[in-house]
Design a protein around this motif. Structure first.
Motif, PDB file in Angstrom:
ATOM      1  N   LYS A 130       0.703  -1.317  -0.001  1.00 14.30           N
ATOM      2  CA  LYS A 130      -0.024  -0.045   0.156  1.00 14.30           C
ATOM      3  C   LYS A 130       0.769   1.168   0.010  1.00 14.30           C
ATOM      4  O   LYS A 130       0.588   2.105  -0.736  1.00 14.30           O
ATOM      5  CB  LYS A 130      -0.909   0.034   1.213  1.00 14.30           C
ATOM      6  CG  LYS A 130      -1.848   1.228   1.282  1.00 14.30           C
ATOM      7  CD  LYS A 130      -2.657   0.923   2.679  1.00 14.30           C
ATOM      8  CE  LYS A 130      -3.744   2.390   2.574  1.00 14.30           C
ATOM      9  NZ  LYS A 130      -4.574   2.132   3.886  1.00 14.30           N
ATOM     10  N   GLY A 131       1.957   1.092   0.800  1.00 15.54           N
ATOM     11  CA  GLY A 131       2.765   2.349   0.952  1.00 15.54           C
ATOM     12  C   GLY A 131       3.601   2.604  -0.198  1.00 15.54           C
ATOM     13  O   GLY A 131       3.733   3.955  -0.806  1.00 15.54           O
ATOM     14  N   GLU A 132       3.860   1.616  -1.126  1.00 13.60           N
ATOM     15  CA  GLU A 132       4.793   1.944  -2.342  1.00 13.60           C
ATOM     16  C   GLU A 132       3.926   2.529  -3.301  1.00 13.60           C
ATOM     17  O   GLU A 132       4.409   3.249  -4.116  1.00 13.60           O
ATOM     18  CB  GLU A 132       5.224   0.465  -2.759  1.00 13.60           C
ATOM     19  CG  GLU A 132       6.312  -0.083  -1.859  1.00 13.60           C
ATOM     20  CD  GLU A 132       6.742  -1.460  -2.208  1.00 13.60           C
ATOM     21  OE1 GLU A 132       6.229  -2.179  -3.145  1.00 13.60           O
ATOM     22  OE2 GLU A 132       7.728  -2.048  -1.536  1.00 13.60           O
ATOM     23  N   LEU A 133       2.629   1.778  -3.564  1.00 14.69           N
ATOM     24  CA  LEU A 133       1.888   2.461  -4.260  1.00 14.69           C
ATOM     25  C   LEU A 133       1.327   3.883  -4.269  1.00 14.69           C
ATOM     26  O   LEU A 133       1.163   4.626  -5.134  1.00 14.69           O
ATOM     27  CB  LEU A 133       0.617   1.600  -4.327  1.00 14.69           C
ATOM     28  CG  LEU A 133       0.661   0.274  -4.809  1.00 14.69           C
ATOM     29  CD1 LEU A 133      -0.835  -0.629  -4.891  1.00 14.69           C
ATOM     30  CD2 LEU A 133       1.191   0.145  -6.352  1.00 14.69           C
ATOM     31  N   LYS A 134       1.088   4.120  -3.093  1.00 11.83           N
ATOM     32  CA  LYS A 134       0.721   5.660  -2.804  1.00 11.83           C
ATOM     33  C   LYS A 134       1.823   6.633  -3.068  1.00 11.83           C
ATOM     34  O   LYS A 134       1.730   7.838  -3.754  1.00 11.83           O
ATOM     35  CB  LYS A 134       0.637   5.750  -1.078  1.00 11.83           C
ATOM     36  CG  LYS A 134       0.300   7.294  -0.790  1.00 11.83           C
ATOM     37  CD  LYS A 134       0.080   7.373   0.897  1.00 11.83           C
ATOM     38  CE  LYS A 134      -0.238   8.792   1.180  1.00 11.83           C
ATOM     39  NZ  LYS A 134      -0.392   9.013   2.697  1.00 11.83           N
ATOM     40  N   TYR A 135       3.205   6.129  -2.824  1.00 15.41           N
ATOM     41  CA  TYR A 135       4.388   6.857  -3.346  1.00 15.41           C
ATOM     42  C   TYR A 135       4.525   7.001  -5.025  1.00 15.41           C
ATOM     43  O   TYR A 135       4.568   8.004  -5.485  1.00 15.41           O
ATOM     44  CB  TYR A 135       5.902   6.427  -2.944  1.00 15.41           C
ATOM     45  CG  TYR A 135       6.872   6.859  -3.486  1.00 15.41           C
ATOM     46  CD1 TYR A 135       7.490   8.204  -3.106  1.00 15.41           C
ATOM     47  CD2 TYR A 135       7.635   6.205  -4.368  1.00 15.41           C
ATOM     48  CE1 TYR A 135       8.417   8.923  -3.806  1.00 15.41           C
ATOM     49  CE2 TYR A 135       8.564   6.802  -5.121  1.00 15.41           C
ATOM     50  CZ  TYR A 135       9.030   7.980  -4.959  1.00 15.41           C
ATOM     51  OH  TYR A 135      10.077   8.568  -5.579  1.00 15.41           O
ATOM     52  N   HIS A 136       4.115   5.890  -5.504  1.00 14.43           N
ATOM     53  CA  HIS A 136       4.235   5.895  -6.926  1.00 14.43           C
ATOM     54  C   HIS A 136       3.173   6.924  -7.782  1.00 14.43           C
ATOM     55  O   HIS A 136       3.524   7.407  -8.396  1.00 14.43           O
ATOM     56  CB  HIS A 136       3.809   4.388  -7.277  1.00 14.43           C
ATOM     57  CG  HIS A 136       4.774   3.387  -7.139  1.00 14.43           C
ATOM     58  ND1 HIS A 136       4.856   2.153  -7.641  1.00 14.43           N
ATOM     59  CD2 HIS A 136       6.055   3.297  -6.303  1.00 14.43           C
ATOM     60  CE1 HIS A 136       5.832   1.509  -7.235  1.00 14.43           C
ATOM     61  NE2 HIS A 136       6.456   2.221  -6.402  1.00 14.43           N
ATOM     62  N   THR A 137       1.796   6.760  -7.076  1.00 14.23           N
ATOM     63  CA  THR A 137       0.867   7.872  -7.544  1.00 14.23           C
ATOM     64  C   THR A 137       1.101   9.218  -7.109  1.00 14.23           C
ATOM     65  O   THR A 137       0.917   9.960  -8.184  1.00 14.23           O
ATOM     66  CB  THR A 137      -0.580   7.264  -7.143  1.00 14.23           C
ATOM     67  OG1 THR A 137      -0.529   7.193  -5.750  1.00 14.23           O
ATOM     68  CG2 THR A 137      -0.907   5.922  -7.929  1.00 14.23           C
ATOM     69  N   LEU A 138       1.858   9.460  -6.041  1.00 14.01           N
ATOM     70  CA  LEU A 138       2.232  10.701  -5.806  1.00 14.01           C
ATOM     71  C   LEU A 138       3.301  11.364  -6.842  1.00 14.01           C
ATOM     72  O   LEU A 138       3.292  12.428  -7.010  1.00 14.01           O
ATOM     73  CB  LEU A 138       2.616  10.867  -4.196  1.00 14.01           C
ATOM     74  CG  LEU A 138       1.424  10.711  -3.278  1.00 14.01           C
ATOM     75  CD1 LEU A 138       2.132  10.558  -1.781  1.00 14.01           C
ATOM     76  CD2 LEU A 138       0.451  11.983  -3.275  1.00 14.01           C
ATOM     77  N   HIS A 139       4.087  10.172  -7.031  1.00 12.49           N
ATOM     78  CA  HIS A 139       5.155  10.966  -7.909  1.00 12.49           C
ATOM     79  C   HIS A 139       4.639  11.036  -9.357  1.00 12.49           C
ATOM     80  O   HIS A 139       5.068  12.091  -9.888  1.00 12.49           O
ATOM     81  CB  HIS A 139       6.226   9.739  -8.020  1.00 12.49           C
ATOM     82  CG  HIS A 139       7.343   9.673  -9.026  1.00 12.49           C
ATOM     83  ND1 HIS A 139       7.403   9.543 -10.216  1.00 12.49           N
ATOM     84  CD2 HIS A 139       8.555  10.408  -8.678  1.00 12.49           C
ATOM     85  CE1 HIS A 139       8.308   9.930 -10.998  1.00 12.49           C
ATOM     86  NE2 HIS A 139       9.023  10.253 -10.014  1.00 12.49           N
ATOM     87  N   ALA A 140       3.785  10.282  -9.718  1.00 16.84           N
ATOM     88  CA  ALA A 140       3.325  10.396 -11.237  1.00 16.84           C
ATOM     89  C   ALA A 140       2.416  11.838 -11.298  1.00 16.84           C
ATOM     90  O   ALA A 140       2.521  12.362 -12.105  1.00 16.84           O
ATOM     91  CB  ALA A 140       2.206   9.293 -11.475  1.00 16.84           C
ATOM     92  N   ASP A 141       1.524  12.113 -10.285  1.00 17.86           N
ATOM     93  CA  ASP A 141       0.947  13.174 -10.096  1.00 17.86           C
ATOM     94  C   ASP A 141       1.605  14.390 -10.181  1.00 17.86           C
ATOM     95  O   ASP A 141       1.190  15.325 -10.976  1.00 17.86           O
ATOM     96  CB  ASP A 141      -0.127  13.237  -8.872  1.00 17.86           C
ATOM     97  CG  ASP A 141      -1.362  12.017  -8.946  1.00 17.86           C
ATOM     98  OD1 ASP A 141      -1.336  11.289  -9.731  1.00 17.86           O
ATOM     99  OD2 ASP A 141      -1.603  11.982  -7.781  1.00 17.86           O
ATOM    100  N   ALA A 142       2.537  14.335  -9.402  1.00 21.11           N
ATOM    101  CA  ALA A 142       3.539  15.703  -9.148  1.00 21.11           C
ATOM    102  C   ALA A 142       4.125  15.908 -10.630  1.00 21.11           C
ATOM    103  O   ALA A 142       4.199  17.059 -10.700  1.00 21.11           O
ATOM    104  CB  ALA A 142       4.592  15.337  -8.118  1.00 21.11           C
ATOM    105  N   TRP A 143       4.641  14.853 -11.162  1.00 20.18           N
ATOM    106  CA  TRP A 143       5.351  15.190 -12.623  1.00 20.18           C
ATOM    107  C   TRP A 143       4.305  15.598 -13.809  1.00 20.18           C
ATOM    108  O   TRP A 143       4.636  16.475 -14.576  1.00 20.18           O
ATOM    109  CB  TRP A 143       6.072  14.035 -12.912  1.00 20.18           C
ATOM    110  CG  TRP A 143       7.618  14.067 -12.429  1.00 20.18           C
ATOM    111  CD1 TRP A 143       7.941  13.491 -11.244  1.00 20.18           C
ATOM    112  CD2 TRP A 143       8.569  14.753 -12.831  1.00 20.18           C
ATOM    113  NE1 TRP A 143       9.342  13.769 -11.093  1.00 20.18           N
ATOM    114  CE2 TRP A 143       9.769  14.558 -12.109  1.00 20.18           C
ATOM    115  CE3 TRP A 143       8.734  15.750 -14.045  1.00 20.18           C
ATOM    116  CZ2 TRP A 143      10.931  15.353 -12.130  1.00 20.18           C
ATOM    117  CZ3 TRP A 143      10.039  16.281 -14.046  1.00 20.18           C
ATOM    118  CH2 TRP A 143      11.175  16.089 -13.299  1.00 20.18           C
ATOM    119  N   ILE A 144       3.056  14.944 -13.510  1.00 20.16           N
ATOM    120  CA  ILE A 144       2.113  15.344 -14.654  1.00 20.16           C
ATOM    121  C   ILE A 144       1.730  16.847 -14.412  1.00 20.16           C
ATOM    122  O   ILE A 144       1.757  17.768 -15.425  1.00 20.16           O
ATOM    123  CB  ILE A 144       0.902  14.631 -14.701  1.00 20.16           C
ATOM    124  CG1 ILE A 144       1.283  13.103 -14.880  1.00 20.16           C
ATOM    125  CG2 ILE A 144      -0.018  15.113 -15.348  1.00 20.16           C
ATOM    126  CD1 ILE A 144       1.663  12.922 -16.361  1.00 20.16           C
TER     127      ILE A 144
END
Length: 251
Positions: A130-144
């Motif tokens: 769960k924690g890994e996926l949260k980081y992944h989506t936060l990273h993706a959103d920030a760069w978009i």
């Protein structure tokens, strides 16, 4: 179709998606636009391959599946059930970032549903990552958001990447013949429900970024049935080159 057949098919397509996109994203190692991003993309690629390995282990332990390494590296392309989105070459950085954004939000919706799954190993795995996926989506959103606010050329390139990726991303949610049984057994809610959850999650980010959401008019199906692009076998040849030299070796 019995649940002992239907559930492994679901697990294989999830794991194959993660294995292939993990290897695709790892191709950016040493090539990222800035050092921090190079490290981040490489780290997330490693996470994806780890998720795939965990599911292959579930297949081995609960369904008499093959050794995870053998299963990952020794199949031909037609035996893989990954969607076409993950097997496409990395392209320009905006393509890989948009693929990361669309795929990771789909993956997160899927694992969120697994947190309520009647199949305990999936429920437990969902909690672990769960924690890994949260980081992944936060990273993706920030760069978009960052790239879409970096000027008109940057925004146009991100719009082009979204347009290129969107129908391919529809293939993540290709329904399977076994879906009704899996839904009735409370394994997961089904692809259409996950698709709607995905849309509701990505839409606010796309709107905030100033992008235009494409219409899902022609989702690219076939991957779940073993029908793939030319790029998958090429990638598999590279992925398994060392392993195939001596599949019985102990590393």
């Amino acid at each position: 179709m019995q649940i002992q057949q239907a559930l492994p098919e679901l697990l294989i397509k999830i794991a194959d998606d993660e294995l292939i996109i993990g290897h695709r994203n790892s191709e950016w190692t040493g090539l990222g636009p800035v050092m921090e991003e190079d490290i981040a993309f490489s780290s997330m690629a490693q996470d994806k391959i780890g998720h795939a390995w965990a599911i292959y282990r579930i297949l081995q332990e609960h369904f008499e599946g093959q050794d995870p390494d053998q299963f990952a590296f020794m199949r031909d392309a037609a035996a893989y059930k990954c969607c076409h989105l993950v097997e496409m070459p990395i392209g320009a950085y905006e393509f890989s970032l948009m693929r990361h954004f669309l795929f990771d939000h789909a993956e997160t919706a899927r694992y969120q549903s697994f947190s309520q799954s009647s199949f305990t190993p999936l429920q437990q795995l969902a909690g672990k990552i769960k924690g890994e996926l949260k980081y992944h989506t936060l990273h993706a959103d920030a760069w978009i958001l960052q790239l879409c606010k970096a000027g008109e050329e940057s925004r146009q390139r991100m719009q082009g990447a979204l347009d290129d990726c969107f129908q391919l991303a529809g293939g993540i949610f290709e329904p399977g013949k076994e879906e009704a049984l899996l839904i009735s057994e409370n394994i997961y809610p089904g692809e259409q429900a996950l698709y709607q959850q995905w849309l509701s999650t990505i839409s606010p980010v796309i709107e905030k970024a100033g992008l235009i959401m494409p219409q899902m008019t022609a989702p690219v199906y076939g991957g779940r049935q073993g029908q793939h692009t030319q790029y998958l076998q090429q990638l598999l040849n590279e992925m398994g080159e060392v392993f195939r030299l001596d599949p019985e070796a102990t590393w």
